[in-house]
Design a protein around this motif. Structure first.
Motif, short mmCIF file in Angstrom:
data_model
loop_
_atom_site.label_atom_id
_atom_site.label_comp_id
_atom_site.label_asym_id
_atom_site.label_seq_id
_atom_site.Cartn_x
_atom_site.Cartn_y
_atom_site.Cartn_z
N ARG A 217 43.70 33.20 31.13
CA ARG A 217 45.10 32.82 31.04
C ARG A 217 45.98 33.77 31.85
N ALA A 218 45.66 35.06 31.77
CA ALA A 218 46.46 36.03 32.52
C ALA A 218 46.29 35.84 34.02
N CYS A 219 45.08 35.53 34.46
CA CYS A 219 44.85 35.26 35.89
C CYS A 219 45.62 34.02 36.33
N LEU B 126 48.52 33.73 39.10
CA LEU B 126 48.41 32.75 40.18
C LEU B 126 49.72 31.99 40.34
N LEU B 127 50.29 31.54 39.22
CA LEU B 127 51.53 30.77 39.28
C LEU B 127 52.70 31.63 39.76
N ALA B 128 52.61 32.96 39.51
CA ALA B 128 53.70 33.85 39.93
C ALA B 128 53.44 34.50 41.28
N LEU C 110 39.59 33.18 39.24
CA LEU C 110 39.46 32.13 38.23
C LEU C 110 38.15 31.38 38.39
N ARG C 111 37.75 31.14 39.63
CA ARG C 111 36.49 30.42 39.87
C ARG C 111 35.27 31.26 39.45
N GLU C 112 35.41 32.59 39.53
CA GLU C 112 34.29 33.46 39.17
C GLU C 112 34.27 33.83 37.68
#
Length: 658
Positions: free
Chosen positions: A75-77, A81-83, A97-99
């Motif tokens: 969630r923090a990642c 990402l959004l910021a 996130l993919r890893e």
């Protein structure tokens, strides 16, 4: 970065040394652990040199905690990402996130399993070994215990028969089972080679060391302290009472080094009696007399009685007999463990305890240096949660994983001595203290700001623990203000009827407590049951009163989400009753039902403890082991066959005659 308190920010950002974080309950420990993990991955926090995800290892105590930590990091990642301010930054967080599914966040047993799978050959294990589930391992151990008992019984071995003449078979089985539960703490090869005389000598030395310390600590007993406090209160008493008080103080002062302990205990008992001191002339007033009489009674019946019982060491012949019996029981447990190890080898299996032990053996063994060098290159940072519940073997594993960088910034571990709950599994919370004291001062950090409770609750917790844990205790500080009207900690004391003072209990009243009259058999159990019923009624009545009052007492979370801080009336779901054990839970359930309080029981009769499950287990055991008469009787009495006890009796009698 998420907003952090000053304590939390320091715990997340410290890099010069390894960090030993003492985190009180409700102080945001999991949040800090998550942020620390993320800070290693953040290009901005690391000056453009972030660690790779596979270079981080986080060890949690449970699989659930591992899943929660992974979810929080994900969630923090996503939030970062959004910021993200630009495309390269966004691409970086997308890659993480993919890893994330490959992140090395697991329990210590899962970590050891992966390590042993990778280095099975070096560890001397079957590369395709499997791990026994805890229930499976326990079942196998108990089955082997039954096999050993049956084999010993069939062989009619003299030591075994001697045990059976002293203990019945179920008791003997329970004794062996208790040793098996402590198997990691017992050096079976060493002790099974000792003679009864050697074991007896070892016991006596342990006793002497312990009792010497106990004699020194006797003066700190609460009942001793209460009596001495009254003696030193400065109250005006008669010369006779004062003489006895002086004698008590003199005897207590010399007690730790007394050469005739039994005689001194008897003198203390006599001087602490008030049977011949009932006249008003001996005491300043009736209240003090009653107070002193109760304190003297507890001093005699609790503190002195305990000291006297501990001061008697059995006769040498009796001790040697007990030692011989103990070694017989130990040999049974050792035989079960040998069969257990052989069975695991045959199945190419390890249990959970084996995982840690084999991992340590691998890292300390012939190939240890090569494996440690490989791990040192792979693991850049190691984070460990719930360190107060680790055992010495697990601590040794962590030390081996960190190597020379143990205190140089590689390790981040979190714990709280007060929250250790797994000592029965071998956890040693003192290991947390030991490693923390060895950590450089700059790495000994604390979280003391509590986000969960109001100041009134924390004041009570601090008062409770500050004396018990001494100067090392770090008081918890509230983050939120006090909203409930104080006091918010209540005590409901259910007292024994005998503890209640009657109206005629005065210095001139007839003395009935000395000597105490013998109570009828079973009266203690009846008294305890009555106290529980009284306590259950008070608790249920108080809960009903809280629910009916409509008084705002509970923090309103829905209002808080809307930016409003207020309290709401309590609901049944806001209330929890905690028990040390569920053995008398029905008394409290009856009280809750009587006051029409809805409830549900957590940790009661679980699925595997239901009678239907026992019936199926008895059926399977009877099929597997035709000699298991207990299982056979259990299944015949079950709904599978529904035979009455009378029918079973005649069947057994008919079989015996044949």
């Amino acid at each position: 970065m998420t907003q952090l308190t000053q304590e939390q920010a320091r715990a997340v950002q410290e890099r010069r040394v390894s960090v030993a974080l003492s985190a009180g309950a409700g102080c945001g420990k999991t949040h800090v652990l998550t942020q620390r993990f993320l800070s290693y991955l953040d290009p901005e926090a690391t000056g453009g040199q972030p660690a790779r995800l596979r270079e981080l290892v986080a060890i949690t105590f449970t699989e659930r905690a591992a899943r929660e930590m992974r979810l929080r990091i994900r969630r923090a990642c996503r939030a970062r990402l959004l910021a993200a301010p630009d495309e390269p930054t966004a691409s970086y967080w997308v890659g993480l996130l993919r890893e994330m599914d490959s992140a090395r966040i697991s329990t210590i047993h899962s970590f050891c399993r992966q390590l042993l799978c990778r280095h099975a050959v070096e560890a001397g294990l079957d590369p395709h070994f499997r791990v026994l589930e805890e229930v499976e391992a326990q079942t196998l151990l108990l089955e082997l215990l039954d096999d050993v008992l049956r084999r010993r019984l069939a062989q009619q071995q003299e030591p075994f028969l001697e045990l059976l003449t002293t203990y019945d078979l179920p008791t003997l089985r329970q004794m062996v089972q208790q040793l098996l539960e402590c198997r990691l703490e017992i050096d079976f090869p060493y002790w099974t080679q000792r003679t009864p005389e050697e074991l007896a000598q070892h016991w006596e030395k342990l006793y002497q060391d312990w009792f010497s310390a106990y004699r020194m600590e006797f003066l700190t007993d609460q009942h001793v302290q209460n009596l001495v406090q009254l003696i030193r209160s400065g109250q005006k008493v008669s010369e006779l009472v004062r003489q006895r008080w002086d004698q008590i103080e003199t005897l207590l002062k010399g007690l730790p080094h007394s050469s005739n302990l039994q005689a001194d205990i008897q003198l203390l008992r006599e001087n602490a009696k008030v049977q011949d001191l009932r006249a008003k002339s001996h005491w300043p007033d009736e209240d003090f007399y009653i107070q002193y009489k109760e304190a003297a009674k507890k001093f005699r019946e609790s503190a002195l009685k305990k000291l006297e019982s501990f001061s008697r060491w059995p006769e040498p012949s009796e001790v040697e007999t007990l030692a011989r019996m103990a070694l017989h029981v130990l040999s049974l447990a050792h035989e079960v463990l040998q069969a257990y190890e052989e069975e695991k080898r045959g199945q190419a299996a390890l249990d959970f305890d084996d995982l840690v032990a084999e991992a340590v053996r691998l890292l300390e063994g012939p190939y240890g240096q090569d494996v440690r060098s490989l791990l040192a290159a792979e693991i850049r940072h190691l984070l460990v949660d719930e360190f107060q519940d680790t055992d010495p073997k697990q601590v040794r594993l962590i030390e081996l994983l960190c190597g020379e960088d143990f205190l140089r910034g590689k390790l981040f571990f979190v714990g709280d001595y007060k929250q250790s709950i797994y000592r029965f599994r071998g956890a040693r919370p003192e290991e947390f203290h030991r490693l923390r004291s060895n950590t450089p001062p700059g790495g000994r950090l604390s979280l003391t700001v509590n986000f969960r409770s109001q100041p009134g609750i924390l004041d009570f917790v601090n008062a409770l623990f500050c004396e018990e844990l001494g100067p090392e205790y770090e008081p918890l500080r509230p983050h939120r203000p006090q909203r409930n009207p104080e006091p918010i900690v209540e005590f409901l004391w259910a007292k024994e009827p005998a503890q209640e003072t009657s109206d005629d209990e005065s210095p001139e009243a007839e003395e009935t407590e000395e000597p105490f009259q013998a109570e009828a058999e079973g009266s203690e159990e009846a008294k305890a049951a009555e106290i529980r019923r009284q306590e259950a009624d008070w608790i249920a009545r108080r809960i009903r009163q809280l629910l009916d009052s409509g008084q705002p007492l509970v923090h309103d979370e829905e209002a808080a989400r809307e930016g409003q801080e207020r309290l709401r009336p309590p609901q049944p779901g806001d209330i929890a009753i905690l028990f040390r054990a569920l053995s008398n839970i029905q008394i409290y359930e009856e009280a809750l039902r009587q006051y029409e309080i809805p409830y549900y029981l957590v940790g009661g009769h679980a699925f595997y403890a239901q009678q239907e499950i026992y019936d199926v287990l008895n059926l399977l055991r009877a099929i597997q082991s035709p000699q298991d008469d207990v299982a056979l009787v259990g299944v015949l009495r079950s709904p599978f066959f529904n035979l009455h006890d009378e029918t079973l009796y005649w069947l057994a009698r008919s079989g015996a005659q044949q």
